[in-house]
Motif scaffolding. Structure first.
Motif, PDB file in Angstrom:
ATOM      1  N   SER A 171       0.797  -1.231   0.000  1.00  0.00           N
ATOM      2  CA  SER A 171       0.000   0.000   0.000  1.00  0.00           C
ATOM      3  C   SER A 171       0.829   1.279   0.000  1.00  0.00           C
ATOM      4  CB  SER A 171      -0.928   0.013   1.220  1.00  0.00           C
ATOM      5  OG  SER A 171      -0.185  -0.128   2.425  1.00  0.00           O
ATOM      6  N   HIS A 172       2.152   1.176   0.170  1.00  0.00           N
ATOM      7  CA  HIS A 172       2.992   2.378   0.228  1.00  0.00           C
ATOM      8  C   HIS A 172       4.366   2.019  -0.318  1.00  0.00           C
ATOM      9  CE1 HIS A 172       5.355   5.703   1.909  1.00  0.00           C
ATOM     10  NE2 HIS A 172       4.211   6.363   2.071  1.00  0.00           N
ATOM     11  N   PRO A 173       4.991   2.916  -1.099  1.00  0.00           N
ATOM     12  CA  PRO A 173       6.307   2.593  -1.657  1.00  0.00           C
ATOM     13  C   PRO A 173       7.369   2.329  -0.598  1.00  0.00           C
ATOM     14  CG  PRO A 173       5.706   4.897  -2.086  1.00  0.00           C
ATOM     15  CD  PRO A 173       4.480   4.203  -1.617  1.00  0.00           C
ATOM     16  N   GLY A 174       7.225   2.938   0.591  1.00  0.00           N
ATOM     17  CA  GLY A 174       8.191   2.695   1.655  1.00  0.00           C
ATOM     18  C   GLY A 174       8.184   1.263   2.159  1.00  0.00           C
ATOM     19  N   LEU A 175       7.102   0.545   1.915  1.00  0.00           N
ATOM     20  CA  LEU A 175       6.988  -0.837   2.380  1.00  0.00           C
ATOM     21  C   LEU A 175       7.680  -1.833   1.463  1.00  0.00           C
ATOM     22  CD1 LEU A 175       3.199  -0.731   3.350  1.00  0.00           C
ATOM     23  CD2 LEU A 175       5.165  -0.560   4.898  1.00  0.00           C
ATOM     24  N   THR A 176       8.301  -1.336   0.396  1.00  0.00           N
ATOM     25  CA  THR A 176       8.979  -2.240  -0.542  1.00  0.00           C
ATOM     26  C   THR A 176      10.407  -2.541  -0.109  1.00  0.00           C
ATOM     27  OG1 THR A 176       9.792  -0.432  -1.959  1.00  0.00           O
ATOM     28  CG2 THR A 176       7.600  -1.321  -2.445  1.00  0.00           C
ATOM     29  N   ASP A 177      10.905  -1.883   0.916  1.00  0.00           N
ATOM     30  CA  ASP A 177      12.291  -2.076   1.335  1.00  0.00           C
ATOM     31  C   ASP A 177      12.502  -3.499   1.848  1.00  0.00           C
ATOM     32  OD1 ASP A 177      14.516  -1.966   3.600  1.00  0.00           O
ATOM     33  OD2 ASP A 177      14.885  -0.305   2.226  1.00  0.00           O
ATOM     34  N   ILE A 178      13.374  -4.230   1.180  1.00  0.00           N
ATOM     35  CA  ILE A 178      13.577  -5.637   1.512  1.00  0.00           C
ATOM     36  C   ILE A 178      14.153  -5.784   2.910  1.00  0.00           C
ATOM     37  CG2 ILE A 178      14.859  -7.730   0.911  1.00  0.00           C
ATOM     38  CD1 ILE A 178      12.584  -7.150  -0.990  1.00  0.00           C
ATOM     39  N   ALA A 179      15.155  -4.990   3.250  1.00  0.00           N
ATOM     40  CA  ALA A 179      15.820  -5.137   4.545  1.00  0.00           C
ATOM     41  C   ALA A 179      14.863  -4.873   5.709  1.00  0.00           C
ATOM     42  CB  ALA A 179      17.020  -4.194   4.621  1.00  0.00           C
ATOM     43  N   ASP A 180      14.005  -3.877   5.563  1.00  0.00           N
ATOM     44  CA  ASP A 180      13.110  -3.502   6.654  1.00  0.00           C
ATOM     45  C   ASP A 180      11.906  -4.420   6.806  1.00  0.00           C
ATOM     46  OD1 ASP A 180      14.712  -1.408   7.325  1.00  0.00           O
ATOM     47  OD2 ASP A 180      13.457   0.148   6.421  1.00  0.00           O
ATOM     48  N   PHE A 181      11.367  -4.911   5.695  1.00  0.00           N
ATOM     49  CA  PHE A 181      10.074  -5.586   5.769  1.00  0.00           C
ATOM     50  C   PHE A 181      10.054  -7.026   5.263  1.00  0.00           C
ATOM     51  CE2 PHE A 181       9.237  -1.027   5.390  1.00  0.00           C
ATOM     52  CZ  PHE A 181       8.470  -0.818   6.526  1.00  0.00           C
ATOM     53  N   TRP A 182      11.071  -7.449   4.518  1.00  0.00           N
ATOM     54  CA  TRP A 182      10.952  -8.742   3.840  1.00  0.00           C
ATOM     55  C   TRP A 182      12.116  -9.690   4.070  1.00  0.00           C
ATOM     56  CZ3 TRP A 182       6.187  -9.177   2.334  1.00  0.00           C
ATOM     57  CH2 TRP A 182       5.462  -8.005   2.080  1.00  0.00           C
TER      58      TRP A 182
END
Length: 301
Positions: free
Chosen positions: A77-88
């Motif tokens: 839902s937000h481009p900031g959530l695409t960061d692999i290190a932070d979220f995936w």
């Protein structure tokens, strides 16, 4: 888009269900720790299976060193959530270590705006996903944009620029690697062979699909590229243990050749890897040139 995986064997259906479960659970854990509203209220809007398992032309021969990967697009839902290190990263690591998941899993993560803008430009990679992909999960109201056709002339201009830029980058990295081998700088040689490999795959993916994922994992890039063009398989033999070990050495070189004191590679391995990288470069040049010429002719240029 389709919403069932009934064409897959039961074991693969169970594996996909487990992958989806891990992705959802770990993403939920990652966003729950934030106080920022766009993070805390972040959502996975869609999970889409694409590639060979969506098209039904996968290969499942691990005993011969070849097994198609599960390729998944996660839309958030937000481009900031695409960061692999932070979220995936944690989810990817758990999937890698999960003994119930028998095949490699690749994920790409994009916001809905990114995907829909690419569809509005008619970029081939995204149009193919919209056409062939299978929705494993979605929130209501998260529809993809209707793909718009990209003119052949525009495609020709775009891929011509991509090709001239990235094939030269691959050649440059290969030449630096060969210089490093001659100078006895073996770790530097390994890193630059990784870079030559990465750039060759990026060149191919841009020319063929107008997209490449934000990843330095050359196994992932190889999987996406070979999924589109089987001729690329020839560059990296994988029938024997030494063949597979050498690809793993160059894959690890992106980080370990620069930062790990324990990373070791012999000149014999470097020379064998360089043969594969040169072969990859040659095949990429050949298939990209064919693609560009086909577009030129179709555009009447």
């Amino acid at each position: 888009m389709r919403q069932d995986v009934d064409h897959l064997p039961p074991i693969q259906q169970l594996e996909l269900a487990r992958v989806k479960q891990v992705l959802m659970a770990e993403f939920g854990e990652a966003v729950s720790r934030s106080n920022q509203p766009w993070k805390k209220n972040g959502k996975i809007l869609k999970i889409i299976l694409f590639g060979s398992y969506a098209r039904s032309d996968w290969v499942d021969e691990p005993e011969n060193g070849y097994q198609s990967d599960f390729d998944l697009l996660v839309i958030v839902s937000h481009p900031g959530l695409t960061d692999i290190a932070d979220f995936w990263y944690v989810a990817e690591d758990k999937i890698l270590r999960d003994e119930t998941i028998a095949r490699p899993v690749n994920i790409i993560v994009h916001s809905m705006d990114e995907v829909n803008q690419a569809l509005s430009r008619g970029e081939y990679f995204w149009v193919d996903i919209a056409r062939d992909g299978i929705v494993l999960y979605e929130l209501p109201g998260s529809s993809l944009a209707t793909p718009k056709p990209l003119t052949t002339a525009d495609a020709y201009e775009m891929v011509s620029v991509y090709f001239s830029d990235w094939v030269q980058k691959a050649i440059d990295a290969l030449e630096i690697a060969e210089f490093c081998v001659a100078e006895g700088k073996w770790k530097d040689a390994a890193f630059n062979l990784h870079q030559a490999t990465e750039r060759a795959y990026i060149c191919f993916l841009l020319v063929r699909t107008l997209y490449f994922p934000r990843s330095h994992n050359i196994k992932f890039l190889r999987s996406l590229a070979e999924d589109s063009e089987p001729r690329l398989i020839e560059a990296w033999p994988r029938a024997t243990r030494p063949d597979r070990r050498r690809f793993e050495l160059v894959k690890r070189a992106y980080v370990e050749a620069r930062y790990s004191a324990s990373y070791e590679i012999s000149v014999e391995d470097l020379e064998a890897i360089a043969v594969s990288v040169r072969r990859l470069r040659d095949i990429v040049e050949e298939v990209c040139s064919e693609r560009i010429e086909a577009l030129r002719e179709a555009a009447g240029l």
